[in-house]
Design a protein around this motif. Structure first.
Motif, PDB file in Angstrom:
ATOM      1  N   ILE A  62      12.187  63.229  52.058  1.00 11.43           N
ATOM      2  CA  ILE A  62      12.790  61.735  51.975  1.00 11.43           C
ATOM      3  C   ILE A  62      12.477  61.195  51.269  1.00 11.43           C
ATOM      4  O   ILE A  62      10.898  61.401  50.785  1.00 11.43           O
ATOM      5  CB  ILE A  62      12.319  61.628  53.165  1.00 11.43           C
ATOM      6  CG1 ILE A  62      12.445  62.608  55.171  1.00 11.43           C
ATOM      7  CG2 ILE A  62      12.469  60.027  53.316  1.00 11.43           C
ATOM      8  CD1 ILE A  62      11.577  62.374  55.937  1.00 11.43           C
ATOM      9  N   LYS A 103      19.064  65.185  41.995  1.00 12.36           N
ATOM     10  CA  LYS A 103      19.826  64.989  43.283  1.00 12.36           C
ATOM     11  C   LYS A 103      19.814  66.802  43.825  1.00 12.36           C
ATOM     12  O   LYS A 103      20.987  67.090  43.124  1.00 12.36           O
ATOM     13  CB  LYS A 103      20.902  64.404  43.266  1.00 12.36           C
ATOM     14  CG  LYS A 103      21.166  62.711  43.572  1.00 12.36           C
ATOM     15  CD  LYS A 103      22.538  62.496  43.297  1.00 12.36           C
ATOM     16  CE  LYS A 103      22.173  60.917  43.484  1.00 12.36           C
ATOM     17  NZ  LYS A 103      23.593  60.314  43.499  1.00 12.36           N
ATOM     18  N   GLU A 150      14.636  61.202  58.573  1.00 11.70           N
ATOM     19  CA  GLU A 150      14.983  62.437  58.645  1.00 11.70           C
ATOM     20  C   GLU A 150      15.216  63.089  57.127  1.00 11.70           C
ATOM     21  O   GLU A 150      15.810  62.430  56.898  1.00 11.70           O
ATOM     22  CB  GLU A 150      16.304  63.019  60.232  1.00 11.70           C
ATOM     23  CG  GLU A 150      15.220  62.775  60.840  1.00 11.70           C
ATOM     24  CD  GLU A 150      14.596  63.808  61.574  1.00 11.70           C
ATOM     25  OE1 GLU A 150      14.115  64.923  61.067  1.00 11.70           O
ATOM     26  OE2 GLU A 150      13.557  63.719  62.441  1.00 11.70           O
ATOM     27  N   GLU A 151      15.485  64.375  57.196  1.00 13.96           N
ATOM     28  CA  GLU A 151      15.855  64.790  55.969  1.00 13.96           C
ATOM     29  C   GLU A 151      17.152  64.888  55.873  1.00 13.96           C
ATOM     30  O   GLU A 151      18.173  65.138  56.989  1.00 13.96           O
ATOM     31  CB  GLU A 151      15.587  66.302  55.708  1.00 13.96           C
ATOM     32  CG  GLU A 151      15.941  66.523  54.261  1.00 13.96           C
ATOM     33  CD  GLU A 151      14.643  68.792  54.625  1.00 13.96           C
ATOM     34  OE1 GLU A 151      13.275  68.180  53.781  1.00 13.96           O
ATOM     35  OE2 GLU A 151      15.811  69.017  54.852  1.00 13.96           O
ATOM     36  N   SER A 152      17.998  64.165  54.861  1.00 11.95           N
ATOM     37  CA  SER A 152      19.506  63.955  54.718  1.00 11.95           C
ATOM     38  C   SER A 152      19.869  65.468  54.662  1.00 11.95           C
ATOM     39  O   SER A 152      19.118  67.237  54.563  1.00 11.95           O
ATOM     40  CB  SER A 152      20.107  63.713  53.246  1.00 11.95           C
ATOM     41  OG  SER A 152      19.708  64.475  52.458  1.00 11.95           O
ATOM     42  N   SER A 153      21.126  65.684  55.845  1.00 14.59           N
ATOM     43  CA  SER A 153      21.843  67.143  55.612  1.00 14.59           C
ATOM     44  C   SER A 153      21.963  67.695  54.351  1.00 14.59           C
ATOM     45  O   SER A 153      22.172  69.195  54.636  1.00 14.59           O
ATOM     46  CB  SER A 153      23.454  67.060  56.444  1.00 14.59           C
ATOM     47  OG  SER A 153      24.165  66.063  55.791  1.00 14.59           O
ATOM     48  N   GLN A 154      22.395  67.273  53.243  1.00 12.09           N
ATOM     49  CA  GLN A 154      22.259  67.334  52.307  1.00 12.09           C
ATOM     50  C   GLN A 154      21.787  68.124  51.401  1.00 12.09           C
ATOM     51  O   GLN A 154      21.745  69.845  51.308  1.00 12.09           O
ATOM     52  CB  GLN A 154      23.160  66.481  51.965  1.00 12.09           C
ATOM     53  CG  GLN A 154      23.412  67.065  49.880  1.00 12.09           C
ATOM     54  CD  GLN A 154      23.731  65.871  48.680  1.00 12.09           C
ATOM     55  OE1 GLN A 154      24.132  64.467  49.095  1.00 12.09           O
ATOM     56  NE2 GLN A 154      23.180  66.481  47.396  1.00 12.09           N
ATOM     57  N   GLU A 179      12.803  54.959  52.330  1.00 11.78           N
ATOM     58  CA  GLU A 179      12.466  55.926  53.500  1.00 11.78           C
ATOM     59  C   GLU A 179      11.482  56.302  54.726  1.00 11.78           C
ATOM     60  O   GLU A 179      11.080  56.210  55.816  1.00 11.78           O
ATOM     61  CB  GLU A 179      13.947  56.652  53.484  1.00 11.78           C
ATOM     62  CG  GLU A 179      14.763  56.329  53.571  1.00 11.78           C
ATOM     63  CD  GLU A 179      15.861  57.260  53.108  1.00 11.78           C
ATOM     64  OE1 GLU A 179      16.202  58.614  54.051  1.00 11.78           O
ATOM     65  OE2 GLU A 179      17.220  56.854  52.844  1.00 11.78           O
TER      66      GLU A 179
END
Length: 373
Positions: free
Chosen positions: A101, A188, A123-127, A105
């Motif tokens: 994360i 990323k 929460e961890e992003s879905s990506q 955040e």
């Protein structure tokens, strides 16, 4: 920083020597291999990698990347990795426990104290979750890491003039391999990177430890944040001592070392035989050598229990030892407490510890996974 950069492979920053735990300091040539492209490439056997030759210790290597899951392995005759599957399983398990994360955040301690139980947590992003799927599965992670290990060991042996591949000349030098998986929010993408350096072990048959410091949080995950957190404790270690052992100051229960598992050998009067105890595995990180110790005890009918050794009983112990990748099994001769309590000197010899030590040294050859041929 998000990834390791080295424009000069002959960097000379740092100082010579090894620290009390047997880990190398700076000014020692090492190799770093980083996978550059995503994990869904078709050609897993020859991925595009960046290979750097730099002077950086394994600990400092971890600090140069974002927080992630890591493991430290050792070679067997430089061509194999000892118990590779255990390291793969540890990495996968740690990555499943961790959330990646952005710092912006992550709730602060104050916000965590004030939040209701049903309030939303970051929460961890879905990506990111999708991108990390191959790293959170044992079969695909093993496919990803083996080419990195092959490239790193080959290059390290080449630059150090060590025999590898088909060279029959033998040498006692072994290599410490540190594997890290993290997520770069700047780039990323997930980062898979490994560090290769000479494996230093202590030039002593027994060691001295200090008992000091509270147990760490999230002990089951091999999180590189712990490398940052333990820096202060490492710098406080007294000269001549080799490890700091963590304990609960309220209960006096002993957990683990900064980079080792801790064992005490007691005497069971009911069975009239030795009893080996170590902290329950859900409260500490189960090291690869700990698993081997447990197996040996079960195989050779040595009573072994996951009980907390208690510091109040140290004078009654028949012996104690620590285990780690570099030290394997290292008996303890002296225990120091920082609360003014007298030093505890342990017996100079213990048959149970000597047996475990000798059997672990044999077992690492049975668990060697061949990387170079």
């Amino acid at each position: 920083m998000d990834s390791y950069n080295s424009n000069n492979t002959n960097n000379t920053n740092g100082t010579n020597g090894t620290n009390g735990t047997g880990n190398v300091n700076n000014n020692e040539l090492s190799v770093i291999v980083e996978r550059l492209k995503s994990s869904d490439e078709k050609d897993l056997n020859d991925p595009d990698c960046k290979i750097s030759e730099v002077e950086v210790s394994s600990g400092d290597f971890l600090l140069k990347f974002p927080r992630g899951a890591y493991t430290s392995a050792r070679t067997v005759k430089r061509k194999s990795i000892m118990d590779l599957q255990s390291h793969v399983s540890r990495m996968v398990h740690s990555l499943r426990l961790m959330k990646f994360i952005p710092e912006s955040e992550v709730p602060t301690e104050k916000s965590q104290d004030n939040k209701e139980n049903n309030e939303f947590e970051a929460e961890e992003s879905s990506q990111i979750t999708r991108e990390l799927i191959p790293y959170r599965k044992s079969d695909t992670f093993k496919q990803l890491i083996i080419p990195i290990l092959r490239k790193g060991l080959s290059r390290y042996c080449e630059i150090k003039g060590l025999p590898s591949h088909n060279n029959k000349r033998e040498c006692e030098d072994e290599i410490k391999v540190t594997i890290l998986v993290c997520y770069s929010f700047k780039e990323k993408r997930p980062i898979l990177v490994a560090h290769f350096i000479n494996l230093y072990s202590l030039n002593t048959s027994r060691c001295k430890v200090e008992i000091y410091g509270e147990p760490r949080k999230s002990a089951e995950a091999k999180d590189s944040q712990w490398v940052r957190d333990r820096k202060l404790l490492e710098s406080s270690m007294q000269p001549g001592f080799n490890e700091i052992i963590l304990l609960d100051s309220n209960t006096q229960n002993i957990y683990e070392g900064l980079s080792s598992n801790f064992f005490a050998v007691l005497y069971n009067p009911d069975k009239q035989e030795p009893l080996v105890v170590t902290a329950p595995i859900h409260h500490v990180l189960e090291g690869t050598i700990l698993k081997i110790v447990r197996m040996i005890c079960e195989r050779d009918k040595i009573d072994f229990q996951f009980w907390f050794p208690n510091a109040n009983d140290a004078e009654q112990w028949k012996g104690a030892f620590i285990t780690s990748t570099s030290r394997l099994v290292l008996p303890i001769e002296l225990i120091k407490f920082r609360n003014g309590r007298p030093l505890v000197k342990l017996p100079p010899h213990n048959n149970t510890i000597e047996h475990i030590k000798n059997e672990v040294e044999k077992e690492i050859f049975h668990r060697a996974y061949r990387i170079l041929w």
